[in-house]
Design a protein around this motif. Structure first.
Motif, PDB file in Angstrom:
ATOM      1  N   GLU A  56       0.828  -1.208   0.000  1.00  0.00           N
ATOM      2  CA  GLU A  56       0.000   0.000   0.000  1.00  0.00           C
ATOM      3  C   GLU A  56       0.865   1.262   0.000  1.00  0.00           C
ATOM      4  O   GLU A  56       0.581   2.221  -0.724  1.00  0.00           O
ATOM      5  N   GLU A  57       1.935   1.278   0.797  1.00  0.00           N
ATOM      6  CA  GLU A  57       2.821   2.435   0.840  1.00  0.00           C
ATOM      7  C   GLU A  57       3.507   2.647  -0.511  1.00  0.00           C
ATOM      8  O   GLU A  57       3.623   3.776  -0.987  1.00  0.00           O
ATOM      9  N   ARG A  58       3.937   1.556  -1.136  1.00  0.00           N
ATOM     10  CA  ARG A  58       4.590   1.642  -2.444  1.00  0.00           C
ATOM     11  C   ARG A  58       3.625   2.203  -3.493  1.00  0.00           C
ATOM     12  O   ARG A  58       3.983   3.057  -4.295  1.00  0.00           O
ATOM     13  N   ARG A  59       2.383   1.741  -3.445  1.00  0.00           N
ATOM     14  CA  ARG A  59       1.361   2.229  -4.369  1.00  0.00           C
ATOM     15  C   ARG A  59       1.125   3.726  -4.176  1.00  0.00           C
ATOM     16  O   ARG A  59       1.022   4.485  -5.145  1.00  0.00           O
ATOM     17  N   LEU A  60       1.074   4.178  -2.918  1.00  0.00           N
ATOM     18  CA  LEU A  60       0.855   5.598  -2.638  1.00  0.00           C
ATOM     19  C   LEU A  60       2.040   6.463  -3.082  1.00  0.00           C
ATOM     20  O   LEU A  60       1.842   7.572  -3.587  1.00  0.00           O
ATOM     21  N   VAL A  61       3.258   5.960  -2.910  1.00  0.00           N
ATOM     22  CA  VAL A  61       4.437   6.710  -3.349  1.00  0.00           C
ATOM     23  C   VAL A  61       4.415   6.878  -4.861  1.00  0.00           C
ATOM     24  O   VAL A  61       4.645   7.976  -5.383  1.00  0.00           O
ATOM     25  N   LYS A  99       1.810   6.732  -6.888  1.00  0.00           N
ATOM     26  CA  LYS A  99       0.702   7.624  -7.253  1.00  0.00           C
ATOM     27  C   LYS A  99       1.060   9.080  -6.974  1.00  0.00           C
ATOM     28  O   LYS A  99       0.811   9.960  -7.802  1.00  0.00           O
ATOM     29  N   SER A 100       1.676   9.354  -5.827  1.00  0.00           N
ATOM     30  CA  SER A 100       2.049  10.719  -5.472  1.00  0.00           C
ATOM     31  C   SER A 100       3.093  11.287  -6.424  1.00  0.00           C
ATOM     32  O   SER A 100       3.007  12.442  -6.838  1.00  0.00           O
ATOM     33  N   ASP A 138       1.358  12.051  -9.679  1.00  0.00           N
ATOM     34  CA  ASP A 138       0.557  13.277  -9.559  1.00  0.00           C
ATOM     35  C   ASP A 138       1.449  14.514  -9.615  1.00  0.00           C
ATOM     36  O   ASP A 138       1.124  15.504 -10.283  1.00  0.00           O
TER      37      ASP A 138
END
Length: 60
Positions: free
Chosen positions: A12-17, A19-20, A23
């Motif tokens: 989940e953390e890897r996915r958020l990094v 995505k961020s 963006d």
């Protein structure tokens, strides 16, 4: 001196990094700014080896 850092992220953390970073890259593109550094980091995170680790929590 060239210091290396290792960051351990769960799925989940890897996915958020990723995505961020994407963006931020899109925002810089819309502002007409360079994205070279973001592109490098994005590729490194996306291509990083996935290492399974066992986390042991000790309760007091």
């Amino acid at each position: 001196m060239n210091t290396k850092y290792h960051v351990y992220l769960n799925y989940e953390e890897r996915r958020l990094v990723i995505k961020s970073l994407n963006d931020l890259r899109n925002r810089l593109i819309s502002e007409g700014k360079y994205t070279d550094l973001i592109d490098e980091v994005l590729v490194k995170v996306a291509n990083a080896k996935i290492k399974k680790m066992k986390v042991v929590s000790k309760s007091s």
